[in-house]
Scaffold this motif. Sequence first.
Motif, PDB file in Angstrom:
ATOM      1  N   HIS A  17       0.814  -1.211   0.000  1.00 20.97           N
ATOM      2  CA  HIS A  17       0.000   0.000   0.000  1.00 20.97           C
ATOM      3  C   HIS A  17       0.852   1.268   0.000  1.00 20.97           C
ATOM      4  O   HIS A  17       0.419   2.306  -0.499  1.00 20.97           O
ATOM      5  CB  HIS A  17      -0.982  -0.007   1.174  1.00 20.97           C
ATOM      6  N   ALA A  18       2.061   1.183   0.533  1.00 22.14           N
ATOM      7  CA  ALA A  18       2.959   2.337   0.456  1.00 22.14           C
ATOM      8  C   ALA A  18       3.282   2.645  -1.002  1.00 22.14           C
ATOM      9  O   ALA A  18       3.248   3.803  -1.431  1.00 22.14           O
ATOM     10  CB  ALA A  18       4.238   2.073   1.241  1.00 22.14           C
ATOM     11  N   VAL A  20       1.482   1.713  -3.645  1.00 24.35           N
ATOM     12  CA  VAL A  20       0.239   2.047  -4.342  1.00 24.35           C
ATOM     13  C   VAL A  20      -0.206   3.484  -4.060  1.00 24.35           C
ATOM     14  O   VAL A  20      -0.808   4.130  -4.910  1.00 24.35           O
ATOM     15  CB  VAL A  20      -0.872   1.040  -3.962  1.00 24.35           C
ATOM     16  N   VAL A  21       0.109   3.984  -2.880  1.00 20.49           N
ATOM     17  CA  VAL A  21      -0.287   5.350  -2.521  1.00 20.49           C
ATOM     18  C   VAL A  21       0.801   6.355  -2.891  1.00 20.49           C
ATOM     19  O   VAL A  21       0.533   7.380  -3.522  1.00 20.49           O
ATOM     20  CB  VAL A  21      -0.633   5.452  -1.018  1.00 20.49           C
ATOM     21  N   LEU A  22       2.046   6.066  -2.500  1.00 22.81           N
ATOM     22  CA  LEU A  22       3.101   7.072  -2.621  1.00 22.81           C
ATOM     23  C   LEU A  22       3.531   7.356  -4.056  1.00 22.81           C
ATOM     24  O   LEU A  22       3.688   8.526  -4.423  1.00 22.81           O
ATOM     25  CB  LEU A  22       4.311   6.663  -1.782  1.00 22.81           C
ATOM     26  N   PRO A  24       1.883   6.945  -7.094  1.00 25.71           N
ATOM     27  CA  PRO A  24       0.922   7.755  -7.855  1.00 25.71           C
ATOM     28  C   PRO A  24       0.726   9.168  -7.277  1.00 25.71           C
ATOM     29  O   PRO A  24       0.559  10.121  -8.041  1.00 25.71           O
ATOM     30  CB  PRO A  24      -0.379   6.942  -7.771  1.00 25.71           C
ATOM     31  N   LEU A  25       0.770   9.295  -5.949  1.00 21.45           N
ATOM     32  CA  LEU A  25       0.645  10.624  -5.344  1.00 21.45           C
ATOM     33  C   LEU A  25       1.837  11.499  -5.740  1.00 21.45           C
ATOM     34  O   LEU A  25       1.675  12.679  -6.074  1.00 21.45           O
ATOM     35  CB  LEU A  25       0.539  10.502  -3.824  1.00 21.45           C
ATOM     36  N   LEU A  50       8.030  12.504  -1.146  1.00 24.98           N
ATOM     37  CA  LEU A  50       7.046  11.467  -1.492  1.00 24.98           C
ATOM     38  C   LEU A  50       7.620  10.492  -2.528  1.00 24.98           C
ATOM     39  O   LEU A  50       7.444   9.274  -2.419  1.00 24.98           O
ATOM     40  CB  LEU A  50       5.781  12.095  -2.088  1.00 24.98           C
ATOM     41  N   GLY A  54       8.294   6.558  -1.977  1.00 24.73           N
ATOM     42  CA  GLY A  54       7.659   5.582  -2.874  1.00 24.73           C
ATOM     43  C   GLY A  54       8.673   4.676  -3.528  1.00 24.73           C
ATOM     44  O   GLY A  54       8.487   3.457  -3.588  1.00 24.73           O
ATOM     45  N   SER A  57      10.034   2.159  -1.094  1.00 24.04           N
ATOM     46  CA  SER A  57       9.091   1.110  -0.704  1.00 24.04           C
ATOM     47  C   SER A  57       8.997  -0.016  -1.740  1.00 24.04           C
ATOM     48  O   SER A  57       8.545  -1.116  -1.416  1.00 24.04           O
ATOM     49  CB  SER A  57       7.707   1.706  -0.437  1.00 24.04           C
ATOM     50  N   THR A 142       3.024   5.055 -12.516  1.00 23.37           N
ATOM     51  CA  THR A 142       1.651   4.868 -12.050  1.00 23.37           C
ATOM     52  C   THR A 142       0.943   3.785 -12.859  1.00 23.37           C
ATOM     53  O   THR A 142       0.246   2.934 -12.294  1.00 23.37           O
ATOM     54  CB  THR A 142       0.873   6.195 -12.121  1.00 23.37           C
TER      55      THR A 142
END
Length: 164
Positions: A17-18, A20-22, A24-25, A50, A54, A57, A142
């Motif tokens: 999830h790190a 998947v979130v970081l 694209p953000l 960020l 990402g 991770s 992404t």
Amino acid sequence: MDLTTVDGVPLHPLVVHAVVVLLPLAALGALLIAIRPAWRRRFGWPVLGLTLAGVASVPVAQFSGRELKHAIGVRNPLIEQHSDLGNQLLPYALAFGVLMVLFLVAGRKADQQAEAGTAPATWRRVAVAAAVLVAAAGVASTVQVVRIGHSGATAVWNGVGTSR
């Protein structure tokens, strides 16, 4: 190889999830600061943070994924596809990270060159090219994250323990 868990849950679905979130953000942030130089000056370093988080991770997710795959011990083509896609992400993420650093350095140099009023505006050209490249690398990262996530979800929802 022992399976690393957090309160009984395998590490992989947590750490993924790190990524998947970081990533694209960070890609969204990169697009925004590439469009507006004033935003680059204000938010460039947080977006870089960020991005680096990402990128960092990704190897953790890959390692924990290999652990989980080994622990499951079932040869499943869906898991193989997910694993293969996951192994392709690091070069995308590293390119994104390196280009983000280049973009911020070139942007800072362009700002200094503009303030000094020196010609030619070489750093401005480099900054524009770096902005295009970092935006493309963010989008590519992404897209790869989405492909990997989709293949992982497909593997889970179609039965990890079955050999289809």
